[in-house]
Design an enzyme around this catalytic site. Structure first.
Site, PDB file in Angstrom:
ATOM      1  N   HIS A  48      71.088  24.127  49.660  1.00 26.08           N
ATOM      2  CA  HIS A  48      71.351  24.593  51.032  1.00 26.08           C
ATOM      3  C   HIS A  48      70.395  23.934  52.034  1.00 26.08           C
ATOM      4  CE1 HIS A  48      74.123  27.784  49.697  1.00 26.08           C
ATOM      5  NE2 HIS A  48      73.299  27.905  48.668  1.00 26.08           N
ATOM      6  N   ASN A  97      78.470  32.576  49.597  1.00 26.62           N
ATOM      7  CA  ASN A  97      79.116  31.284  49.799  1.00 26.62           C
ATOM      8  C   ASN A  97      80.496  31.468  50.411  1.00 26.62           C
ATOM      9  OD1 ASN A  97      77.004  29.746  48.685  1.00 26.62           O
ATOM     10  ND2 ASN A  97      77.819  29.931  46.621  1.00 26.62           N
TER      11      ASN A  97
END
Length: 485
Positions: free
Chosen positions: A57, A130
């Site tokens: 990320h 997600n």
């Protein structure tokens, strides 16, 4: 020895590892034990592999806003921010790509992170998920291996998105539970150009607890008010060259123009007594719960209406952790979640220092009273006097324990074991997912898989085709034909 088959897997201390596939748990489905030194070593080492960029990320965009519940969730949870429909709880959201580095393109095939920090009256609550409802693995002990396989090759530094696909598919083909995730990732859901137009999922299973101490399993779903928009891999490739920051640009420009971004929070709830009445384990992060049996319940809306003033101070330094829970919300024994409870905060202490929660974007909106002292970047705010321990009488016994009752959780049965869960059923939902797609989406899934698998070695291709066949015979045959096997 040079023969790879003669090399026994060991810890960093050189101690042989008997089982590298399953975390040490209390019983087959119980929570993970802190005494699993192999797991802790792997995660702690993995959390420190990048300085200072996030290991995963790394590239993201963020926005401020608020969350407002539609009606009280008191029958299910005592979490205060889920009670009053008039209350607006401040939030900060970070959207991200998972595998790519900070300079990577935002349109490449990749899951997208969807992390929400709620600044509640009981402290910060982080809902970290997600844009796809499932994950590649079900046990956190495999997380470092998974990310290693997806990141650039250690010998050439060539990323998977270029020509190192044998590494990606080697791991995937040997991890059958990932087949379901592949049917999501290699559909057009894996390529997007707008963070405003994608769903969000908590992925893991949590527990809501009400004032009476009754618990219920919960899964989270974010639904975008703007609807879902995807792009195919050809558009993804074009934008990666022409406008690699399209998602960040779109989010920032939209809010800067005075418009808002809205998502609706829905949940699925499951009674504890129902968890053994399924043909899969509901705490398995590679599985979804059927919505006809556990329908979505609308909870509230999130409105994003303010851009960050400083990207580094806010988007780059914001820190999320699934262990940041408030009263009324508890972790389940989900084996992937159990490892995340440790790994995320451990990563932030490495990246930002032990006092990362004193950074403004991470600070709770309520007073913080404890005896943590010193460390890098200690501001000293609120720390005075001679008492830095508890219990004490010198400071009048302050700060004192809240005395709130502790949720007893599910009964734990079994010894200390390293075992895979009993109800794996790794291919059924993957096949159902493929068959649920439109003809066009099925074609794109096959085309995307063939295009990527075509760069892998033939033995890996054959292994992956067998996994696809186990999910759906037609899917496997179409991929096999596309690869000319």
């Amino acid at each position: 020895m040079t023969d790879q088959s003669k090399k026994t897997l060991t810890t960093d201390q050189g101690v042989p590892v008997a089982d590298n596939q399953n975390s040490l748990t209390a019983g087959q489905r119980g929570p993970t034990l802190l005494q699993d030194v192999s797991l802790i070593e792997k995660l702690a080492h993995f959390d420190r592999e990048r300085i200072p960029e996030r290991v995963v990320h790394a590239k993201g965009a963020g926005a401020h806003g608020y969350f407002q519940v539609y009606q009280s969730m008191a029958p299910y949870t005592k979490a205060k921010f889920l009670q009053d429909q008039k209350k607006k709880t401040p939030v900060f959201v970070r959207f991200s790509t998972v595998v790519g580095a900070r300079g990577s393109a935002e349109t490449v095939r990749d899951p997208r992170g969807f992390a929400v920090k709620f600044y509640t009256e009981d402290g910060n609550y982080d809902l970290v998920g997600n844009n796809l409802p499932v994950f590649f693995i079900r046990d956190a002990i495999k997380f470092p291996d998974m990310v290693h396989a997806f990141k650039p090759a250690p010998d050439t530094n060539i990323p998977v998105s270029s020509s190192a696909n044998s590494r990606f598919w080697d791991f995937i083909s040997l991890t059958p539970e990932s087949t379901h995730m592949i049917t999501w990732l290699f559909s057009d859901r894996g390529t997007v150009k707008s963070f405003r137009k994608m769903e969000g999922f908590g992925v893991n299973t949590y527990i809501w607890v009400n004032e009476k101490g009754k618990g219920v399993y919960v899964k989270y779903h974010w639904k975008p008010a703007a609807g879902i928009e995807t792009i195919d891999r050809h558009e993804s490739t074009r934008l990666a060259g022409e406008d690699p920051d399209v998602a960040t640009r779109d989010l920032f420009a939209w809010i800067a123009s005075g418009k808002t971004v809205e998502f609706e929070l829905n949940v699925q709830l499951m009674e504890f007594d129902d968890e053994f009445n399924l043909d899969f384990d509901p705490l398995d992060a590679t599985k979804t719960w059927p919505e006809d049996r556990y329908p979505l319940m609308k909870v509230g809306k999130m409105v994003l209406d303010k851009n960050p003033l400083n990207y580094f101070a806010e988007v780059e330094q914001v820190a999320f952790c699934p262990a940041s829970l408030v009263p009324g919300i508890e972790p389940s024994a989900d084996k992937l979640l159990q490892g995340r409870l440790f790994s995320y905060a451990d990563t932030q202490r490495h990246r930002l220092g032990p006092n990362y929660l004193q950074i403004p974007v991470n600070q709770p909106k309520v007073p913080v009273n404890n005896n943590q002292r010193d460390g890098f970047m200690q501001s000293g705010a609120g720390h005075s006097g001679t008492v830095n321990f508890e219990p004490n009488s010198l400071g009048g016994g302050e700060p004192h324990q809240s005395g709130d009752p502790t949720f007893e959780g599910r009964p734990i049965v079994g010894g200390h074991v390293r075992q895979k869960i009993a109800l794996t059923n790794d291919f059924q939902q993957a096949g159902e997912r493929y068959r649920s797609l439109s003809k066009k989406d099925q074609d794109h899934l096959v085309d995307n898989a063939v295009d990527s698998l075509g760069h892998a070695k033939s033995e890996i291709q054959k292994r992956m085709v067998e996994n696809f066949k186990s999910a759906d015979a037609e899917l496997g045959e179409r991929v096999k034909k596309g690869l000319n096997l």
